[in-house]
Design an enzyme around this catalytic site. Sequence first.
Site, PDB file in Angstrom:
ATOM      1  N   ALA A   5      39.508  38.259  42.442  1.00 29.20           N
ATOM      2  CA  ALA A   5      39.406  36.924  41.845  1.00 29.20           C
ATOM      3  C   ALA A   5      38.127  36.799  41.025  1.00 29.20           C
ATOM      4  O   ALA A   5      38.130  36.205  39.947  1.00 29.20           O
ATOM      5  CB  ALA A   5      39.439  35.854  42.929  1.00 29.20           C
TER       6      ALA A   5
ATOM      7  N   GLU B 189      25.870  51.290  34.953  1.00 28.26           N
ATOM      8  CA  GLU B 189      26.455  49.982  35.221  1.00 28.26           C
ATOM      9  C   GLU B 189      27.920  50.153  35.597  1.00 28.26           C
ATOM     10  O   GLU B 189      28.518  51.219  35.412  1.00 28.26           O
ATOM     11  CB  GLU B 189      26.328  49.073  33.986  1.00 28.26           C
ATOM     12  CG  GLU B 189      24.901  48.884  33.503  1.00 28.26           C
ATOM     13  CD  GLU B 189      24.023  48.105  34.475  1.00 28.26           C
ATOM     14  OE1 GLU B 189      24.526  47.587  35.472  1.00 28.26           O
ATOM     15  OE2 GLU B 189      22.808  48.017  34.208  1.00 28.26           O
TER      16      GLU B 189
ATOM     17  N   GLN C  98      28.790  35.347  31.850  1.00 22.31           N
ATOM     18  CA  GLN C  98      29.432  35.246  33.157  1.00 22.31           C
ATOM     19  C   GLN C  98      28.855  34.041  33.900  1.00 22.31           C
ATOM     20  O   GLN C  98      27.842  33.468  33.493  1.00 22.31           O
ATOM     21  CB  GLN C  98      29.211  36.527  33.955  1.00 22.31           C
ATOM     22  CG  GLN C  98      29.926  37.712  33.338  1.00 22.31           C
ATOM     23  CD  GLN C  98      29.669  39.000  34.093  1.00 22.31           C
ATOM     24  OE1 GLN C  98      28.847  39.064  35.008  1.00 22.31           O
ATOM     25  NE2 GLN C  98      30.357  40.056  33.700  1.00 22.31           N
ATOM     26  N   HIS C  99      29.492  33.664  34.998  1.00 21.66           N
ATOM     27  CA  HIS C  99      29.049  32.483  35.742  1.00 21.66           C
ATOM     28  C   HIS C  99      27.575  32.555  36.122  1.00 21.66           C
ATOM     29  O   HIS C  99      26.857  31.563  36.011  1.00 21.66           O
ATOM     30  CB  HIS C  99      29.901  32.272  36.989  1.00 21.66           C
ATOM     31  CG  HIS C  99      31.271  31.753  36.677  1.00 21.66           C
ATOM     32  ND1 HIS C  99      32.307  31.860  37.546  1.00 21.66           N
ATOM     33  CD2 HIS C  99      31.763  31.118  35.588  1.00 21.66           C
ATOM     34  CE1 HIS C  99      33.393  31.320  37.009  1.00 21.66           C
ATOM     35  NE2 HIS C  99      33.080  30.869  35.826  1.00 21.66           N
TER      36      HIS C  99
ATOM     37  N   GLU D 245      36.290  30.041  42.227  1.00 18.65           N
ATOM     38  CA  GLU D 245      36.959  31.268  42.651  1.00 18.65           C
ATOM     39  C   GLU D 245      37.469  31.179  44.087  1.00 18.65           C
ATOM     40  O   GLU D 245      38.500  31.745  44.421  1.00 18.65           O
ATOM     41  CB  GLU D 245      36.032  32.485  42.504  1.00 18.65           C
ATOM     42  CG  GLU D 245      35.835  32.937  41.076  1.00 18.65           C
ATOM     43  CD  GLU D 245      34.558  32.385  40.461  1.00 18.65           C
ATOM     44  OE1 GLU D 245      33.971  31.431  41.027  1.00 18.65           O
ATOM     45  OE2 GLU D 245      34.154  32.901  39.406  1.00 18.65           O
TER      46      GLU D 245
END
Length: 166
Positions: free
Chosen positions: A47, A107, A16-17, A58
């Site tokens: 988004a 999670e 992920q980013h 984003e």
Amino acid sequence: MIHDRKTLGILIARDQHIGLHYEKYKKINQPMPVAIVIGMDPVLPIAFLSPLPAHFDEYDFVGGLRGEAVDVVKCETIDLEVPATAEIVIEGEIPPKERKVEGPFGEWMGHYGGRPGPRPVMHVHCITHRNNPIFRGALEGKPINEDHVCTSVALSAWLTISLRRH
């Protein structure tokens, strides 16, 4: 996980980013500035769950969906911007090598994240909030939960667009 007054555990997914940024900071052995935003325009989380390529912004994506730019403000202690509509912002840094034992915790995917183990930490510099902030969240648990529903909308739209191109 709250370790103490100024230290939080943080889950960093490598694909992920946040994981991509964290790897860059680890390579230069510098702490990574980070801001956790709680409560914002509901279009933003949708988004953020969309499978946008790493080079897409984003905020620009949401601005395109809404037809107007997302208002952002500069954080108090780090060089990042957050949505002006944020209810709560937790600012700090993630050191490149520091770890503390964390978990297992439930999670967002509806399962427990494995065995307790060393995870990155965030050193909190400050917390800002609106008067009487609204703590927004999603109901978690075994699938299918609220995150899955939101993600399915974004992924379905993305898949439809992708299929129409080919």
